[in-house]
Write an enzyme that holds these catalytic residues in place. Structure first.
Site, PDB file in Angstrom:
ATOM      1  N   GLY A  73      58.034  12.613  44.699  1.00 43.27           N
ATOM      2  CA  GLY A  73      59.051  11.816  45.388  1.00 43.27           C
ATOM      3  C   GLY A  73      59.397  10.583  44.581  1.00 43.27           C
ATOM      4  O   GLY A  73      59.729  10.671  43.402  1.00 43.27           O
ATOM      5  N   LYS A 106      72.312  -8.409  39.479  1.00 37.94           N
ATOM      6  CA  LYS A 106      71.898  -8.727  38.110  1.00 37.94           C
ATOM      7  C   LYS A 106      73.126  -8.661  37.208  1.00 37.94           C
ATOM      8  O   LYS A 106      73.815  -7.642  37.170  1.00 37.94           O
ATOM      9  CB  LYS A 106      70.828  -7.733  37.650  1.00 37.94           C
ATOM     10  CG  LYS A 106      70.445  -7.825  36.176  1.00 37.94           C
ATOM     11  CD  LYS A 106      69.476  -6.716  35.809  1.00 37.94           C
ATOM     12  CE  LYS A 106      69.207  -6.672  34.307  1.00 37.94           C
ATOM     13  NZ  LYS A 106      68.314  -5.543  33.940  1.00 37.94           N
ATOM     14  N   VAL A 134      50.206  19.825  46.102  1.00 36.34           N
ATOM     15  CA  VAL A 134      50.206  21.021  45.265  1.00 36.34           C
ATOM     16  C   VAL A 134      48.777  21.233  44.756  1.00 36.34           C
ATOM     17  O   VAL A 134      48.233  20.377  44.059  1.00 36.34           O
ATOM     18  CB  VAL A 134      51.184  20.866  44.089  1.00 36.34           C
ATOM     19  CG1 VAL A 134      51.095  22.080  43.157  1.00 36.34           C
ATOM     20  CG2 VAL A 134      52.613  20.670  44.587  1.00 36.34           C
ATOM     21  N   LEU A 156      59.350   9.500  34.601  1.00 32.44           N
ATOM     22  CA  LEU A 156      58.157   9.153  33.838  1.00 32.44           C
ATOM     23  C   LEU A 156      57.423  10.379  33.303  1.00 32.44           C
ATOM     24  O   LEU A 156      56.697  10.269  32.315  1.00 32.44           O
ATOM     25  CB  LEU A 156      57.204   8.322  34.702  1.00 32.44           C
ATOM     26  CG  LEU A 156      57.755   6.984  35.216  1.00 32.44           C
ATOM     27  CD1 LEU A 156      56.712   6.274  36.066  1.00 32.44           C
ATOM     28  CD2 LEU A 156      58.203   6.099  34.067  1.00 32.44           C
ATOM     29  N   THR A 208      65.229   0.570  31.251  1.00 31.75           N
ATOM     30  CA  THR A 208      65.801   1.851  30.839  1.00 31.75           C
ATOM     31  C   THR A 208      65.346   3.032  31.694  1.00 31.75           C
ATOM     32  O   THR A 208      65.941   4.109  31.601  1.00 31.75           O
ATOM     33  CB  THR A 208      65.433   2.150  29.378  1.00 31.75           C
ATOM     34  OG1 THR A 208      64.000   2.229  29.241  1.00 31.75           O
ATOM     35  CG2 THR A 208      65.964   1.068  28.446  1.00 31.75           C
ATOM     36  N   PRO A 220      74.491  -9.839  28.012  1.00 32.15           N
ATOM     37  CA  PRO A 220      75.364  -9.760  29.192  1.00 32.15           C
ATOM     38  C   PRO A 220      75.911  -8.366  29.416  1.00 32.15           C
ATOM     39  O   PRO A 220      76.031  -7.570  28.485  1.00 32.15           O
ATOM     40  CB  PRO A 220      76.485 -10.742  28.845  1.00 32.15           C
ATOM     41  CG  PRO A 220      76.564 -10.696  27.352  1.00 32.15           C
ATOM     42  CD  PRO A 220      75.158 -10.461  26.867  1.00 32.15           C
ATOM     43  N   VAL A 243      54.540   4.306  42.535  1.00 33.98           N
ATOM     44  CA  VAL A 243      54.138   3.247  41.613  1.00 33.98           C
ATOM     45  C   VAL A 243      54.778   1.926  41.998  1.00 33.98           C
ATOM     46  O   VAL A 243      54.153   0.874  41.949  1.00 33.98           O
ATOM     47  CB  VAL A 243      54.505   3.637  40.160  1.00 33.98           C
ATOM     48  CG1 VAL A 243      54.232   2.482  39.210  1.00 33.98           C
ATOM     49  CG2 VAL A 243      53.711   4.875  39.733  1.00 33.98           C
TER      50      VAL A 243
END
Length: 532
Positions: A13, A83, A192, A342, A353, A105, A50
């Site tokens: 998830g 932001k 799982v 990840l 990123t 910027p 996380v």
């Protein structure tokens, strides 16, 4: 040609898993409505999210608009703040030893009479003492005044300036989950226990603790750093980036605002002796943390350094340590499994990123979507694109460390003199000492465009001692540009509201007078306040 895929299973998830589910559900809404496609997300009830990645890139609002997320509701529920830029402090020092600061910027002008403004700035502009980003972008002025990017009273995603979000990652996952379920995504909370492969090495099914056997056609591995399917089951090698980048851990915590009515519209990245501190202001709090290298500092010392940097607001807080897996799976698409987020790879938190990479990966998956034959050409093309993306990100992130001139610790000395840098970056840095960067110098601009490279090089003082020149750079053009830029920035500052008051307005908690949006950007002198 094989038969069409009728079932997509997402394992994991969090933000990556639910972004995958909502994106694919929106892209395939016709197939889902007709019963020709089923999307199922399986996540463990026992593995916590996380909860990092609270700073994002300007691509995320576009993605959220595509999937149909109600932005106003999301901004309130996830305690979002806007932001406008990344802000870097102390990565380099001036000749007097004081910390150097610069801004990357999201909006700006990169054209003066058809030429890069860098040439003009180096020849005519830097003697004024004004930094490069303040010359080419309205963002530094808006940051100084704590301005928001849009006019109060507008609709979802209506804006004057490009923006990204600061957001509570845990709440975002829940918002995306609710949206996904409403779009027809099947949600299974279960563990799982086994991943089963067929004779070809494809994932054939999953054994679930409570729900038994779950058959697989196409599976997305969104299990994070664990890489449960791509690495542990399919045995795809993981290639670390530690030869390029030092940081492998983060000590993170949440702290209150010093003044809740003054919310900076920036992500701060402040260099410390053995890494850097992130400072991400949300509406209700600040997410902060020390990203560091365990080779140079212990966890306890990193926590102490973070608390010392934060000061009184750290009293009573106990940072938690996140061990980061820096690198990428050699291939992100293997057989009928695609690793997203990840589990595919992670460079490090600098420049936000991670979620942008998820967005890009999903778009590529959709444009290379397979049938039941899973032709290798599709996976091959997808993996080449993924390699290109990571190479681009690595080059830009490594530049931040390699071009530092700090020599106060072994950490920074190693970054400059000992740690390897990619050949592509080394070649470009040699080239750029003699000319300004051009898009043709780069293998890709998937994430970072010329504006970002120019801002970084100028901000870090790459051209302080030697400046390349271009014929035809006239002072009159520069002065005309400056006057037009100053006038438009002043008009913009008068038009845009205070950031905190804008957020209150969007949340329905404080409605300031609605200002009428004006077309401020018609005419002018080759100035465009557009996207990154």
């Amino acid at each position: 040609m094989g038969k069409p895929i009728e079932s997509i299973t997402i394992v994991g998830g969090g933000t990556s898993g639910w972004l995958s589910a909502t994106f694919l559900a929106r892209a395939m809404q016709t197939e889902i409505a007709s019963g020709r496609m089923t999307i199922t997300l399986i996540e463990s009830p026992n593995i916590p999210i996380v909860g990092v990645g609270e700073a994002t890139s300007p691509a995320l609002p576009q993605l959220f608009q595509f999937i149909g997320l109600d932005e106003k509701k999301f901004i309130k529920n996830a305690n979002v703040a806007f932001k406008l830029s990344g802000y870097f402090d102390g990565w380099n020092v001036n000749k007097d030893g004081s910390p150097r600061k610069w801004v990357n910027p999201f909006v700006g002008s990169y054209n003066i009479a058809g030429r890069s403004p860098c040439y003009y700035y180096l020849k005519y502009g830097r003697e004024t003492g004004e930094d490069f980003s303040s010359i080419v972008s309205p963002c530094p002025a808006m940051i100084d005044q704590n301005k928001g990017p849009r006019i109060p009273g507008g609709g979802n995603y209506e804006t004057v300036l490009n923006y990204a979000y600061h957001m509570d990652a845990l709440i975002v996952a829940k918002e995306l989950r609710d949206l996904g379920v409403s779009m027809g995504v099947k949600h299974i909370l279960d563990d799982v226990t086994k991943v089963n492969l067929d004779e070809r090495g494809f994932v054939s099914s999953l054994d679930l603790k409570e729900n038994g056997n779950h058959p697989i056609e196409l599976v997305i591995d969104a299990t994070g750093f664990a890489g449960v399917i791509i690495n542990k089951t399919l045995k795809e090698p993981f290639d670390p980036f530690d030869h390029y980048l030092p940081n492998d851990r983060a000590a993170v915590m949440q702290i209150p605002h010093e003044d809740p009515t003054k919310i900076e519209p920036i992500s701060r990245a402040t260099a410390l002796g053995n890494g850097w501190i992130f400072h991400v202001p949300l509406f209700n709090r600040i997410g902060t943390g020390y990203v560091y290298s365990s080779q140079f500092i212990s966890d306890d010392d990193a926590i102490a350094a973070l608390k010392a940097h934060v000061g009184e607001r750290a009293v009573g807080k106990e940072p938690r340590i996140i061990r980061m897996r820096i690198g990428k799976s050699r291939r992100s698409w293997v057989n009928n499994c695609i690793a997203i987020g990840l589990s595919s790879g992670f460079v490090e938190p600098l420049e936000a990123t991670a979620i942008h990479s998820v967005d890009t990966s999903l778009r590529w998956l959709y444009s290379h979507f397979p049938d039941s034959d899973f032709h290798p050409a599709l996976a091959g093309a997808y993996n080449r694109l993924t390699d290109t993306l990571y190479e681009e990100i690595i080059d830009f992130i490594v530049l931040h460390f390699h071009l530092s001139n700090r020599e106060d610790t072994d950490y920074w000395k190693t970054a400059q003199y000992e740690r390897k840098i990619p050949d592509s970056l080394a070649q470009n840095l040699e080239l750029w000492r003699h000319k300004m960067p051009r898009p043709t110098d780069l293998n890709s601009e998937i994430f970072f465009d010329m504006a970002s490279w120019h801002s970084a090089l100028m901000g870090k003082g790459f051209y302080d001692d030697a400046s390349p020149e271009m014929p035809g750079i006239g002072e009159a053009e520069w002065r005309q540009f400056i006057v037009a830029r100053q006038n438009q920035t002043q008009q913009l500052a008068a038009q845009l509201p205070d950031h905190h008051q804008l957020l209150l307005n969007i949340r329905g908690e404080f409605p300031p007078p609605v200002q009428q949006s004006k077309n401020m950007f018609s005419g002018g002198y080759n100035i465009t306040f557009g996207g990154q």
